[in-house]
Design a protein around this motif. Structure first.
Motif, mmCIF file in Angstrom:
data_model
loop_
_atom_site.group_PDB
_atom_site.id
_atom_site.type_symbol
_atom_site.label_atom_id
_atom_site.label_comp_id
_atom_site.label_asym_id
_atom_site.label_seq_id
_atom_site.Cartn_x
_atom_site.Cartn_y
_atom_site.Cartn_z
ATOM 1 N N GLN A 103 35.412 38.502 29.153
ATOM 2 C CA GLN A 103 34.171 39.241 29.384
ATOM 3 C C GLN A 103 33.719 39.122 30.847
ATOM 4 N N ASP A 104 33.893 37.929 31.423
ATOM 5 C CA ASP A 104 33.533 37.734 32.834
ATOM 6 C C ASP A 104 34.323 38.681 33.732
ATOM 7 N N GLU A 161 35.668 41.556 32.838
ATOM 8 C CA GLU A 161 35.286 42.951 32.575
ATOM 9 C C GLU A 161 33.909 43.299 33.125
ATOM 10 N N GLU A 162 33.046 42.291 33.268
ATOM 11 C CA GLU A 162 31.671 42.557 33.722
ATOM 12 C C GLU A 162 31.428 42.047 35.142
ATOM 13 N N THR A 215 30.596 41.474 38.868
ATOM 14 C CA THR A 215 29.721 42.208 39.788
ATOM 15 C C THR A 215 30.168 41.952 41.230
ATOM 16 N N LYS A 275 38.674 46.266 39.457
ATOM 17 C CA LYS A 275 38.142 46.939 38.264
ATOM 18 C C LYS A 275 39.121 47.996 37.752
ATOM 19 N N GLU A 319 40.672 47.880 34.001
ATOM 20 C CA GLU A 319 40.536 49.036 33.096
ATOM 21 C C GLU A 319 41.899 49.546 32.649
ATOM 22 N N GLN A 349 43.283 47.110 30.169
ATOM 23 C CA GLN A 349 42.365 47.091 29.028
ATOM 24 C C GLN A 349 42.691 48.249 28.072
#
Length: 314
Positions: free
Chosen positions: A270-271, A273-274, A276, A298, A302, A305
């Motif tokens: 999750q870190d 994928e999210e 910043t 990113k 993706e 993913q």
């Protein structure tokens, strides 16, 4: 000459290098046709810099006037503990865990150069760390650092292949070392394991098909035909090295700068994928991962993913 060579090797060991070997600074005659063919087959993809400075790549005397010797050093980066590598984890190449190796090796090589000036005298030369048209692997092979494996990485019988290569090109005559023989034998594990078929034949890697190329060098969209083949690698790839039997001799590095940022060691799926801009800037502040920028990372996340790899390396 012999004394100088020994003293340089001793100082290299004191500075923390895992190997130091010497070769004569001369035209790399046997590399010229190989490089020419590789470029003609477009195996460098969009890495246009690989096609530049062809003559300088093959002749160190065009980089350092009056060059007589190439001093090659190796610096191990194999981690004591790998970041999570489970089937659902995003993976980055081990070489990118800590501080960008360019900074670390350059500083050590500058210290080695300073030692040469202090102990030997006025010696002309330059420090090289993957930042100029120098054929690192060719010089490493000639210096006795190891042989070129079928995955095209240098293999050392004592420490495997998880190491960085750097050079000093000097106008000082030194005692050269000789190459070692090839110990790959009939093994084809690296060829068999590469999910994108980048190792097209033993000792030949099509850079434009390599996961490292797609996730680092390629600036545009990753081609659809490799979707599902990345095995969750989002920056670089270690598959061909991980499966190599010689890497059973890999041992943890002794360079604290290569340890991962504490936050990176705790990263969850999750870190990733999210992530910043602020987190990216902090965690990868001095890391090679900065090369992709946040948008590139990113894009890679993706891409993997959106597909579960059918070909996992056992």
């Amino acid at each position: 000459m012999h004394t100088y060579s020994q003293r340089i090797k001793q100082e290299a060991a004191r500075l923390g290098f895992d190997f130091c070997g010497i070769s004569r600074a001369e035209f790399l005659e046997d590399e010229a046709p190989r490089l020419e063919t590789w470029l003609a087959r477009q195996m460098h993809g969009q890495m246009s810099y690989m096609a530049g400075h062809f003559d300088k790549r093959l002749d160190p005397r065009l980089l350092v006037e009056g060059a007589k010797s190439v001093v090659t050093v190796l610096l191990n980066y194999y981690p004591e503990k790998s970041l999570p590598q489970g089937p659902d984890e995003y993976k980055i190449s081990k070489y990118a865990y800590g501080t960008d190796y360019h900074f670390v090796i350059k500083d050590k090589l500058k210290d080695l150069m300073a030692y040469i000036h202090e102990e030997i005298g006025e010696v002309g030369g330059r420090v090289f760390v993957d930042s100029a048209p120098v054929m690192d692997k060719a010089w490493a092979q000639r210096s006795g650092a190891g042989w070129v494996g079928k995955h095209s990485n240098i293999l050392n019988r004592d420490i495997g292949s998880f190491f960085f290569i750097g050079e000093l090109i000097l106008d000082l005559e030194l005692e050269p070392d000789g190459p070692v023989k090839d110990y790959c034998g009939t093994c084809t594990r690296c060829l068999d394991a590469c999910p994108t078929g980048a190792i097209t034949e033993p000792y030949v890697v099509d850079g434009s098909k390599c996961i490292s190329y797609f996730t680092i060098e390629l600036k545009e969209a990753i081609p659809e035909e490799v979707r599902g083949k990345f095995d969750n690698w989002v920056f670089g790839c270690d598959i061909c090295q991980d499966v190599c039997p010689w890497n059973r001799f890999a041992r943890p590095h002794r360079t604290p700068e290569f340890d991962p940022h504490p936050a990176l060691a705790e990263f969850t799926k999750q870190d990733w994928e999210e992530i910043t801009e602020d987190v990216f800037r902090e965690v990868f502040r001095r890391s090679a991962v900065k090369r992709t920028k946040l948008e590139g990372l990113k894009r890679n996340i993706e891409f993997v993913q959106s597909a579960v790899s059918p070909e996992r390396v056992k």
